[in-house]
Every structure is written in structure tokens, then in C-alpha cells.
Write an enzyme that holds these catalytic residues in place. Sequence first.
Site, PDB file in Angstrom:
ATOM      1  N   ASN A   1       2.878  -4.186 132.016  1.00 35.07           N
ATOM      2  CA  ASN A   1       1.557  -4.374 132.637  1.00 35.07           C
ATOM      3  C   ASN A   1       1.675  -4.879 134.072  1.00 35.07           C
ATOM      4  OD1 ASN A   1       0.403  -5.929 129.597  1.00 35.07           O
ATOM      5  ND2 ASN A   1       0.298  -3.785 130.171  1.00 35.07           N
TER       6      ASN A   1
ATOM      7  N   LEU B   1     -10.552   5.476 123.239  1.00 30.79           N
ATOM      8  CA  LEU B   1     -11.795   6.195 123.033  1.00 30.79           C
ATOM      9  C   LEU B   1     -12.705   5.493 122.030  1.00 30.79           C
ATOM     10  CD1 LEU B   1     -12.864   8.867 124.116  1.00 30.79           C
ATOM     11  CD2 LEU B   1     -11.978   9.989 122.091  1.00 30.79           C
ATOM     12  N   ALA B   2     -12.120   4.931 120.968  1.00 29.65           N
ATOM     13  CA  ALA B   2     -12.934   4.344 119.905  1.00 29.65           C
ATOM     14  C   ALA B   2     -13.783   3.192 120.444  1.00 29.65           C
ATOM     15  CB  ALA B   2     -12.032   3.861 118.777  1.00 29.65           C
ATOM     16  N   ALA B   3     -13.159   2.304 121.212  1.00 30.04           N
ATOM     17  CA  ALA B   3     -13.896   1.160 121.739  1.00 30.04           C
ATOM     18  C   ALA B   3     -14.920   1.612 122.781  1.00 30.04           C
ATOM     19  CB  ALA B   3     -12.929   0.151 122.347  1.00 30.04           C
TER      20      ALA B   3
ATOM     21  N   GLY C   1      -7.305  -5.600 131.377  1.00 29.86           N
ATOM     22  CA  GLY C   1      -6.063  -4.922 131.721  1.00 29.86           C
ATOM     23  C   GLY C   1      -6.065  -4.482 133.171  1.00 29.86           C
TER      24      GLY C   1
ATOM     25  N   CYS D   1     -22.415  12.202 125.667  1.00 29.72           N
ATOM     26  CA  CYS D   1     -23.189  13.410 125.964  1.00 29.72           C
ATOM     27  C   CYS D   1     -22.291  14.572 126.370  1.00 29.72           C
ATOM     28  CB  CYS D   1     -24.194  13.158 127.087  1.00 29.72           C
ATOM     29  SG  CYS D   1     -25.681  12.337 126.538  1.00 29.72           S
TER      30      CYS D   1
ATOM     31  N   CYS E   1       2.318  20.669 107.068  1.00 30.19           N
ATOM     32  CA  CYS E   1       3.518  21.446 106.760  1.00 30.19           C
ATOM     33  C   CYS E   1       4.437  21.548 107.960  1.00 30.19           C
ATOM     34  CB  CYS E   1       3.145  22.850 106.327  1.00 30.19           C
ATOM     35  SG  CYS E   1       2.516  22.853 104.689  1.00 30.19           S
TER      36      CYS E   1
ATOM     37  N   GLY F   1     -12.361  -5.719 128.593  1.00 26.26           N
ATOM     38  CA  GLY F   1     -11.014  -5.324 128.984  1.00 26.26           C
ATOM     39  C   GLY F   1     -10.516  -6.164 130.150  1.00 26.26           C
TER      40      GLY F   1
END
Lengths: 442, 623
Positions: B60, B123-125, B30, B165, B177, B28
Site C-alpha cells: 500500500n 464491486l459488492a461494497a 486506501g 444503471c 470441468c 475506504g
Amino acid sequence: MDRYDRQVRLWGNAGQDLVRRSHLCVVSRGETPLLQEILKNYVLLGGSRITLYLDAEGGRSNHLLYGDLREALAPLNPEPLELTTHRVNLNSFVIPNSERYSAIVQVGLPVGLRHEGDLSPPVIHCFARGLCGYVHLQLSEPHLLLDPRNEYTIPSLRLDNPWGELSQYMDSIHVEQMDDVQLSQLPFAVLLYKTLNTRRAATTAAQLKTVLAETYLHGLNPRAQSDLNYAEAVRFAHLAFTKNRQDGLLNRLTRDVCPLLEQENKLGFQDTMNQYIATLLSTLKRYADMHNGHFPLDATLPDMESTTHNYNALKRVYEAKAAKDLADFKKLIPGDIEIPEHVIDEFCRNTKTTELFEPLGVCRGPPDSSAPPLLDALKRCQEGKTVDLPQLNVTFSYPTETYIAGLVTQELVKLITHQFVPIDNCFVYDALDPQNMATCRL
Amino acid sequence: MPRETNIVKILGQKNYEKIRNTKCLLVGAGGIGSELLKDLILMDFGEIHIVDLDTIDLSNLNRQFLFRQRDIKKPKSTTAVNAVKHFSNSKIVPYQGNIMDSTQFPLHWFEQFDIIFNALDNLAARRYVNKISQFILTPLLESGTAGFDGYIQPIIPGKTECFDCTKKETPKTFPVCTIRSTPSQPIHCIVWAKNFLFSQLFAAENTGDNMDDPNKDWGTTDPEEIKRIKQETNELQELQNIITAKQKERIPAILKKLFIQDIEKLLLLGNLWKTRDKPVPINALDIVKSPEDEKLDLNNIWPIQQQIQNFINVTEKLIDRMPKENNFIEFDKDDEDTLEFVAAASNIRSQIFNIPMKSVFDIKQIAGNIIPAIATTNALVAGLSSITSLRILNLLKYAPLKDAKDLNMAFTAKSSNMSQNRYLSNPKLAPPNCKCPVCAAVVRGVLHVSKKSLETFTLQKFVECLQSQYEYEEDISLLDMTGQRLLVDFDFDDLLQKTLSELKLHDGSVILLSDDSDRDDGMLKKPAEFYIVVSGSLNEEKMELPKLNIPLLPAPPSTTDTEETSENVDTVATTEGGQEDVITILDDTDTTSSKKRHFSDDDEGPPTKAVKQAIDDDIIELN
């Protein structure tokens, strides 16, 4: 939608405007990483006016991020950088025209500097050495908050002390004629109001819950056990009682805050926002005196399980009252001071928060009897004495200075915007041993 | 005095040489990444490799201090490296890429580093790098900020708890719906405008979503409503044709269809409105184009007529852009046209359903999943992270690290709660949570397979090898964790004769082997997770299984809720900014399941350490 989008979401456009117009005074012996990092952060956040005093004898640390400060800082902000640097003899230095600054930062100076005149902006003292450092905020006048930006606020529903239109609206709902579906669509505020107005008196949330179960669940609507609005009514029963809290705030305003502000007002406030908020606080007292002890209503309603129609109808009652109160409040503001509308609006939205009635620097308790040992050690370092602590016996730690500079600039933003509660008033940091860390009031 | 003299003082000569020989991976470039890069350089780390996928954006620049106005649209990684050259003594290597791309960043590439710094925004990375660090046992320094709040968490694989964890806030979910038929909050309309309408009109791939599939999950079982949804989807296709055919004069037809006809159809579904307020279609007379495109204040809420005019104006702009952009425009919060379209559409829908409208400014935050970010928090979190790295690498001569659990996490907050002394809280690290599915509940190893074997090994042979090597009994299951699919279990053997390459297992695939047997003693082998490394030549047939000791454990009492939930979830994946984000949209009948799951998770008890909810960068994941 611009460069400052991500921070405007924290302190709003008005807050950003205060940052943009602020003027920072920084005093340091020489050019250090701590100094450079503070200036870097301040200019990044949108500040562009800096008056820098360096000691005539002060040199440059040898591990600096930036060579030429002006050259390095100018591209960090689209506004033209107004940086003036003065070389002075810090041993006999008195900060001139201190009242023109939004804040003063003293970087690594062992003793507080004197300033000309009676009024001074907030002063932040800071220092970092090795793996330790501290930040200390010193106020010469109470710091008044416009918006503490609390994550949670307690709504003032005034169910226990309703005004005419609220009572009328509530009384127009005939729960005894409703079927269980209709009942399940009522906002919980209605259930609580109706319960408060049964013949059984409830003065605490616990009592109210008991009465609610007896009269509603075991009386009016036995099928409500799994209704979401009933569950909310139980959960938020405490919100029915706003009078005690309101009385407490008013009491504090009358007894502590107003006398204090009157005294301060004789001297005048250095900070314009303090002046505005002090005026609004005394106006608030007069308003409360004229309105049966009430503050102007804030229309923010919590989310409630109900049909949109029912919720909006209730919301309109609160909004109408809030608009009327605000107009009445504005009429009471003295004509000799021109306060921006958005400041008044924001103030009125926040009159239900405790922090507005706790001017920082005077109302939050006496100083601690003793300072943390690490702070003494750091101060001895500042005076050039040796201290027998391994984490201090080094002259360099860039990351610590980055960390302390981050804290200093964060406090600057809080002070300048009059949003968020600033540090009260000293934080001592030790990267190695968290046991040594402390917050204290000096 | 050169700058290393001072660092030598703090570290000692020997440790200084150590730091000069240390290789860091910084994921990262950033907010935290820029700050960390500077700090690591000024600490004289020998080698710093920095990875970032993104390009620089105007928003940024309030904190990512290495970037300038002129750098907008340039890659963050290389631009950052160019900006630090003048004060760097370190070797710095930039990469523009997604850290989760196992082709660009295979497992062995990670193995060259002594320490990994996470400075990520999703979160995924974070989870991915955490898992990698568990495979290769490299220390990881995790960090994040949200507004004034920030945290760091040192992770020493095997010794301290890992990123997974503790329970992390998962993406917010909405019943289908609610989004399509019965919105009750502004966010429902925003999700509709962004995920359904915008993507259908401007970013639809003609995949021919099979609507005749009898197993398709419609989010409802009401046949009347399924019929309506099918029809609506077909009609949306027609609207898309208006856009691609550049029929600007038919924009009012889009408005009439979406905000009058569709609503009238909804009103016919009587049972929807028994307990809800009925929606009110917009007035056809309001559908008029404004004479000129006036600039409106994005902080204000405009009246409905203005919303409609803006809908027309911005749709025209987007139609003009379509041919230039290959008839594919993705929603991007910083692309003003796409943002204003979503804002106008969601506000018109809000008006119809008697929901308060929102300003463009507010809609941007919700639709764009924006987390406030400031320079100061990044600076102090990066400072904390780099100080802590000295302890992880054991570089402080007067403070040798005896136990990894002596390291501290750190949480910083805006100090409003000074009374509780919480300006900075520094809890010590906990040992791994024994129920953590990432670090403790599985055994882990790297499996090497040659290119040739990947082509020739059948799944059957592969499974047999695994079973005999690790002494698993008959009933096992094998999951492809990367592709999130089942390869084989006791009643699914369709794939056994496929080869590994036919099954699309590749370098970087992660598979999970679990014991499904029903032994008398109630014991089960612990699940094992393998990272597949494809190596060697095309000629040689070879598979190398890692030496692992996989213990027998008492079987858990019954199936876990996680499995139950995942079966009921209809996921809609959208891509944004090149990264995959997933929104989960639950079936209407499932609205309580998130609550249920929450409770049972608490019972199972990952330690509830004070991981602040707002801290994660992707809390409101609605994309």
C-alpha cells in the site's frame, strides 16, 4: 513483491529502476500546495533526488499540507532523500547544469526559464488557480518511446510475407487430407495462410473473407459454419496482411525519423534512454535494409482456438524466428555504445507499434494556430493580473492543485520510463465548465 | 492569514459556515481514501467519518501516503486519522469495520451524513453503498482507479443514474470441468491450485459436503465423470490428513497422487481426449527434495524440477505453520508461502497439460486479483471528487446547481489517445435508467418492526399486511435479498407459519415484494423493496409500513434471462481478507450462456456509457 509491486505491474522493474535513479529539478516562486503535492507524489513513486529552486522573495502559502518539506518527504521513500533547496532570484535565474536532470518542473512561473548549455531535459510547466489549471510539456529534443504500453497491439503474423520456416511449417499441414474434426483444431492463422495460397488472389481482408468462405466453407469443410477457428479466421482476416503496415513503418523510419535523429545526434542527446533508442532506431533501419525490408519478428502470438499441440507447434516457429532475428539485430548495434540487453529486447518487441516511429515533440504535427482562451486567462493570472472569470478569481483550491499535481507527476513517470505516450503537449482544465477544457499543441 | 480566509473567498461566508456544518462519510481509507481524507480536511469540512475494514500492507505504501513502514498490520482507518490530526480543523471519526455490516452500520447511522464518498476497492461494497444511498436519498460520490485510469460518478438518488444503471463487468466464470479435468490456459490451473487444492489442503472446514445429495450439481451429467469427481474429493480429504498429521515425509505422496495418479485416471476417460491433447504425468524420478531452500527469482519461470522442489519446500513451511494457525491458513496473495504453493502447484499442472508456465510475479496478479495502482491516479481522482462535492452540496456561490444532471462524471486516462482529446472526459450525468433494477425498476421504503413483532409475526401475517397496505393481488412473491433466497411465492408456501425471526430476517435485511398475479389487463404492480429496521422494545407489538405509492405497470413479456442463469449457477464462495468474494463456476454446458446473456442485456439496453472495462477494481474476480 514489495512496496512498488502495484506500479511495477504498469512499467516493470526496469521502469521502476529509472524512476529510482531519476533526478528532478523543480523551480517555484514559493512553497505552494501544487509544489508540495508534486514532490509528495514523486517521492511516493520512488524518486528521491530533488533539486529545488525557490525565489529569494517567495513565501509559503498559508494552506499547506506539510510544514517542513524534508521532514515530510523523507518517510515516503525508503531510499535516503537527497533534497537540496536553493534560494535564488528567479528574475535573473538561469538553471545551472540542467543536463544532469531527468526532468524540470516549473511550478506557477509565468515565463520559461533559461538554462545553461545546449541540452535540456523535458520541462513541465504547470499552474493551478481556483478551479482551473494547466500542464504543458516542453521538449528540447525529441522524446523517444521504448514501449507505448498499448492495450492492444497488432501481431505481425507475416502470413502474406512468410519466411522459409513458416512456409515449410504451413506446407507440412495437409488440410485436404484432414477430416472435419482435425480441421476444426487448426489455429486460424493456418486457415488464413492456406486461403492466401489458393489460386484466387486476395489483397484485402474483405477479399480474403470471400475466398475463405468459397474455398474452405463451401469447399474443403462444409461443416465449419459453427467452428470457432473458422469464426476467428473470419474475424481476424485483416491480420493476414502485415506487409503494408510494415512498409509504412519502414518508410516513416527512413524518410522522417532517421534523418531527424542524425541531425539530433550531432548535438548529442541529453537523455541517455533517448540516446539508446535513437541508436536502436538507426540500427533498425540498417537491419531492414539487409533483411528485405523486415524488422526483427516479435514472437507474441494472439490466442487462437486450436489444440494446444497445434498452437504450440505454430508458436515454436515464431519463437525460433524471433530469437534468430534478435541475435542478428544485436550484431548490428554499433560497438561504441553499451545498451542494456533488456532495453534492446524491449525495443525489438515493440517495433510493430506506430508510436515508436513518432518521436514526440517533432513528428506529431505542427503547433495549433491559437491557444485556448482559458490558457491565456491562466497565464495572465500567473503574471499577477486580474481576470474576469469567477472560477479564477480565488486564490485557493486545494483539490485543483491536487489534481494538476497528479497529472504533472503522471507525465514525469512517462517521460522518465520512456513508456506510455506523454501529453502532447498542453492540457487546460476547468472544473466548472468542461467546455473550456482543451488539449492543444503549443 | 488563516487558511479559512481563502476558502471563504471561494465559497462566501454563508457557504463557508455550511461546509463547517457538513458531515461527510468516507468509505475506504486506501489509495483514494487517504487522498480524499486530506483534501476534505484541507477544504475544512466540518465532520468526516471514515470507515475501512483493512489493515495496512507493504504494497500500500507506494500510494497511501498517510501510512509508514511501522504501521504495517495496523488498521487503516485509525492510522489514517492519527496521521492527519496535525493539520486538521475537522472532527474526524474512524471506524474499523465492513461497511456492509448492518449491525455496526445500520441504516439510520447513514442518515446522519450530508454526502457519502465511496473510495472502495470492490464491486459488492460499491453496490451496497449505492443501494443505501437510494434508500435514504443521500448524494453519493463514487470513484475508482485502475492503473492510469480513474473515474468519478456523482449519484443524486432519483435525479441521476445510479451505480447500477450501467452494466458492470461481472466476475469471470469458468466451467467446473475445465478447472478439474481439461484446463487449457494458465488461469485454469491457477484457479485449480488456489480454489480447489489450496483451500482443500490448508483451509478446509470439515463440513462434510454432502456428496450423496442426489441434487448436487457436479458440473457434468456424465456418470463416469461424477464418480471420478466424488472419488477425487475423498482422496483429497486423505491428502488433507497428511497435512494435519504433519507427515512431511509423505509430501512426495501428495505430488504422486495429484500429478501422476490423478492424471493417469483422467487419461482413462477416453472421450475427454478425442479433441484435446492428452496430459502427460510428471516423471516420478523428478520428485526429489532439493538439498537446500534456495531463493529463486520470482520474476522468472523455473524449470519443472525446480517447481516440484519448491512445492515440497513450501508445503513443509505451511505444515509447520498449521498448528500455530489453528489448522486453517487462507490463501493471501501477500503471504509468500501461500502464493508460492499456488504458483508451484499451478505450474506443475500447466506443464502436465502442455500449458505455458507463469512466473510467481504473474501468478500473484492473477490469483490475487491485483489491479495496478499508483499515487498519481489516486491523487487526481480524489481531487476531482472533492471539487465535485462542492457542486453537489451547492457550495459555489457563482455556480449554483440548477439541475443535478448538470453535474459531470469524469474519466481520466493515460492520454495515449490525445488525438481524440480524451485526457479527461466529462460526460454530463444521465437520468436514472428506467430498467435499472436498483434505482428505477423498484419502489423503495424503510419498514420498521419492533423486536417483539419480529418474534411473533408469522410470514403469513407479514405478507397479508404488505398485501393489504399496498393493494397487491393474491399472487405475490417475497424474496430475502440479503440472504438471496425465496421466502414465499404462488407454489412455495412452506415457510408461511414461521416467524420473521425464525426466518432470520433481522435489522438490515432487505426484502423484495413482487406481483406474480395474472391479471386480465396484463398489468402488474411495480416491485417494492423494503429495508427492515428493527426497533422498539421487546414488549410492544408494532410494525410500521412506509407510505408508498406503488404503481401498476404493463407486465413484461416473459421471464427474464437473469433468472434462468441464476438457476444454473453453481457458486463457490470463498472468503478472503474478511470480505466475501464469490466465484461463479458455470456448468460445462453453459459456456455460451454468458454470451447469450450479454446480447440480450444489450437488447434491453442499459445505456452503454463509456464505463471503461478495466476501471473497476474487481474485474478479474476469480477468488
